[in-house]
Structures are given as C-alpha cells and as structure tokens.
Design a protein around this motif. Structure first.
Motif, PDB file in Angstrom:
ATOM      1  N   ASP A  63       0.643  -1.328   0.227  1.00 20.90           N
ATOM      2  CA  ASP A  63      -0.018  -0.142  -0.219  1.00 20.90           C
ATOM      3  C   ASP A  63       1.026   1.395  -0.122  1.00 20.90           C
ATOM      4  O   ASP A  63       0.806   2.054  -0.590  1.00 20.90           O
ATOM      5  CB  ASP A  63      -0.725   0.053   1.362  1.00 20.90           C
ATOM      6  CG  ASP A  63      -2.003  -1.019   1.202  1.00 20.90           C
ATOM      7  OD1 ASP A  63      -2.294  -1.257   0.085  1.00 20.90           O
ATOM      8  OD2 ASP A  63      -2.464  -1.331   2.440  1.00 20.90           O
ATOM      9  N   ARG A  64       1.919   1.150   0.869  1.00 21.28           N
ATOM     10  CA  ARG A  64       2.937   2.190   0.777  1.00 21.28           C
ATOM     11  C   ARG A  64       3.751   2.535  -0.516  1.00 21.28           C
ATOM     12  O   ARG A  64       3.593   3.736  -0.955  1.00 21.28           O
ATOM     13  CB  ARG A  64       3.890   2.196   1.972  1.00 21.28           C
ATOM     14  CG  ARG A  64       3.191   2.162   3.317  1.00 21.28           C
ATOM     15  CD  ARG A  64       2.892   3.388   3.874  1.00 21.28           C
ATOM     16  NE  ARG A  64       2.725   3.146   5.427  1.00 21.28           N
ATOM     17  CZ  ARG A  64       1.745   3.781   6.018  1.00 21.28           C
ATOM     18  NH1 ARG A  64       1.178   5.021   5.181  1.00 21.28           N
ATOM     19  NH2 ARG A  64       1.359   3.687   7.463  1.00 21.28           N
ATOM     20  N   LYS A  65       4.050   1.508  -1.081  1.00 19.50           N
ATOM     21  CA  LYS A  65       4.729   1.726  -2.313  1.00 19.50           C
ATOM     22  C   LYS A  65       3.755   2.248  -3.289  1.00 19.50           C
ATOM     23  O   LYS A  65       4.083   3.028  -4.069  1.00 19.50           O
ATOM     24  CB  LYS A  65       5.050   0.425  -3.030  1.00 19.50           C
ATOM     25  CG  LYS A  65       6.281  -0.263  -1.876  1.00 19.50           C
ATOM     26  CD  LYS A  65       6.855  -1.568  -2.431  1.00 19.50           C
ATOM     27  CE  LYS A  65       7.719  -2.132  -1.533  1.00 19.50           C
ATOM     28  NZ  LYS A  65       8.003  -3.362  -2.007  1.00 19.50           N
ATOM     29  N   GLU A  66       2.516   1.847  -3.353  1.00 29.30           N
ATOM     30  CA  GLU A  66       1.372   2.298  -4.139  1.00 29.30           C
ATOM     31  C   GLU A  66       1.074   3.793  -4.050  1.00 29.30           C
ATOM     32  O   GLU A  66       0.985   4.562  -4.901  1.00 29.30           O
ATOM     33  CB  GLU A  66       0.092   1.442  -3.963  1.00 29.30           C
ATOM     34  CG  GLU A  66      -0.967   1.646  -4.991  1.00 29.30           C
ATOM     35  CD  GLU A  66      -2.110   0.811  -4.733  1.00 29.30           C
ATOM     36  OE1 GLU A  66      -3.094   1.089  -4.898  1.00 29.30           O
ATOM     37  OE2 GLU A  66      -1.902  -0.618  -4.839  1.00 29.30           O
ATOM     38  N   GLU A  67       1.146   4.358  -2.685  1.00 31.05           N
ATOM     39  CA  GLU A  67       0.802   5.570  -2.605  1.00 31.05           C
ATOM     40  C   GLU A  67       2.001   6.448  -3.157  1.00 31.05           C
ATOM     41  O   GLU A  67       1.764   7.680  -3.635  1.00 31.05           O
ATOM     42  CB  GLU A  67       0.922   5.788  -0.977  1.00 31.05           C
ATOM     43  CG  GLU A  67      -0.334   5.249  -0.315  1.00 31.05           C
ATOM     44  CD  GLU A  67      -0.257   5.606   1.371  1.00 31.05           C
ATOM     45  OE1 GLU A  67       0.617   6.756   1.555  1.00 31.05           O
ATOM     46  OE2 GLU A  67      -0.930   4.907   1.905  1.00 31.05           O
ATOM     47  N   VAL A  68       3.255   6.088  -3.059  1.00 33.79           N
ATOM     48  CA  VAL A  68       4.384   6.845  -3.388  1.00 33.79           C
ATOM     49  C   VAL A  68       4.166   6.851  -4.857  1.00 33.79           C
ATOM     50  O   VAL A  68       4.468   7.948  -5.590  1.00 33.79           O
ATOM     51  CB  VAL A  68       5.546   6.110  -3.021  1.00 33.79           C
ATOM     52  CG1 VAL A  68       6.917   6.593  -3.918  1.00 33.79           C
ATOM     53  CG2 VAL A  68       5.850   6.323  -1.626  1.00 33.79           C
ATOM     54  N   ALA A  69       3.900   5.691  -5.762  1.00 34.74           N
ATOM     55  CA  ALA A  69       3.969   5.899  -7.236  1.00 34.74           C
ATOM     56  C   ALA A  69       2.821   6.619  -7.667  1.00 34.74           C
ATOM     57  O   ALA A  69       2.841   7.415  -8.360  1.00 34.74           O
ATOM     58  CB  ALA A  69       3.714   4.614  -7.554  1.00 34.74           C
ATOM     59  N   ILE A  70       1.533   6.651  -6.927  1.00 29.71           N
ATOM     60  CA  ILE A  70       0.515   7.512  -7.435  1.00 29.71           C
ATOM     61  C   ILE A  70       0.555   8.844  -7.082  1.00 29.71           C
ATOM     62  O   ILE A  70       0.260   9.806  -7.947  1.00 29.71           O
ATOM     63  CB  ILE A  70      -0.884   6.926  -6.683  1.00 29.71           C
ATOM     64  CG1 ILE A  70      -1.180   5.666  -7.060  1.00 29.71           C
ATOM     65  CG2 ILE A  70      -1.965   7.935  -6.644  1.00 29.71           C
ATOM     66  CD1 ILE A  70      -2.357   4.773  -6.402  1.00 29.71           C
ATOM     67  N   LYS A  71       1.322   9.217  -5.885  1.00 33.30           N
ATOM     68  CA  LYS A  71       1.653  10.919  -5.786  1.00 33.30           C
ATOM     69  C   LYS A  71       2.565  11.165  -6.875  1.00 33.30           C
ATOM     70  O   LYS A  71       2.454  12.346  -7.262  1.00 33.30           O
ATOM     71  CB  LYS A  71       2.298  10.684  -4.401  1.00 33.30           C
ATOM     72  CG  LYS A  71       2.645  12.215  -3.977  1.00 33.30           C
ATOM     73  CD  LYS A  71       3.440  12.356  -2.600  1.00 33.30           C
ATOM     74  CE  LYS A  71       3.425  13.574  -2.128  1.00 33.30           C
ATOM     75  NZ  LYS A  71       4.396  14.079  -1.204  1.00 33.30           N
TER      76      LYS A  71
END
Length: 107
Positions: A63-71
């Motif tokens: 989830d944290r990796k996904e947040e970084v990529a989406i940001k």
C-alpha cells in the motif's frame, strides 16, 4: 508519533489504518479517533465514520509503495486519466512499455 496496530481487535486511537467506506465500496486511509469495546471511529479526511469488526485493515508495505507511485503520477499529470490508480494498475500489469513497478520504494 505512529501508533501501530497488529490487526487484532479494534485499532487503537492514533493508528493509521484502512477503513471500509460502504458508500464508495473501497478502503480509504484514515486515523482512528475513538476506539472502544464495540467498535472504532476513523477520520478519513472528509468524514469520520464508525465501524465494527471487519471494517478495518492494516496498511501494508505494498500500500505504501502504491501511495508513492500514485503521488508521483499526480505530480506529473500524465495523460487524460482522472484517476492515477488507472495508471498504476496499467504499469503493474505491464501495459505501459518501459515502465515497471519494483520492490524499491525509493527509501
């Protein structure tokens, strides 16, 4: 201060968790503002909502990796997509040549 929750029982006040929002049929990230024996209340930014067992989920490393990529994608303002999740899913599925999701979150 980051309050940890092990996923058992109701999350403690101050824990950052995912909370199931029925109206949107999805999990949203939020902070627990109340926790008791029968449930907990989570502030997800635009509302505070109470839940019962099954409404709460841990925020995973993925989830944290996904947040970084989406940001990062939001900052780039790529294409005509309104939802950066569409772009992330396309990258993860290998549908965007030359771009891939890795295990390195840049930390």
């Amino acid at each position: 201060m980051n309050i940890e929750w092990n996923g058992e029982g109701f999350p403690p006040v101050g824990a950052e968790i995912k909370f199931w929002v029925d109206e949107r049929s999805e999990y949203k990230k939020g902070i627990v503002v109340y926790s008791g024996k029968k449930g907990a209340t989570v502030d997800i930014g635009y509302l505070a909502s109470s839940g019962e067992a099954g409404d709460f989920s841990l925020i995973t490393a993925q989830d944290r990796k996904e947040e970084v990529a989406i940001k990062a994608m939001k900052q780039l303002n790529i294409g005509d997509y309104d939802d950066p999740q569409i772009i992330y899913d396309a990258i993860a599925a290998g549908k965007i040549p030359g771009v891939r999701v890795t295990d390195d979150a840049g930390s």
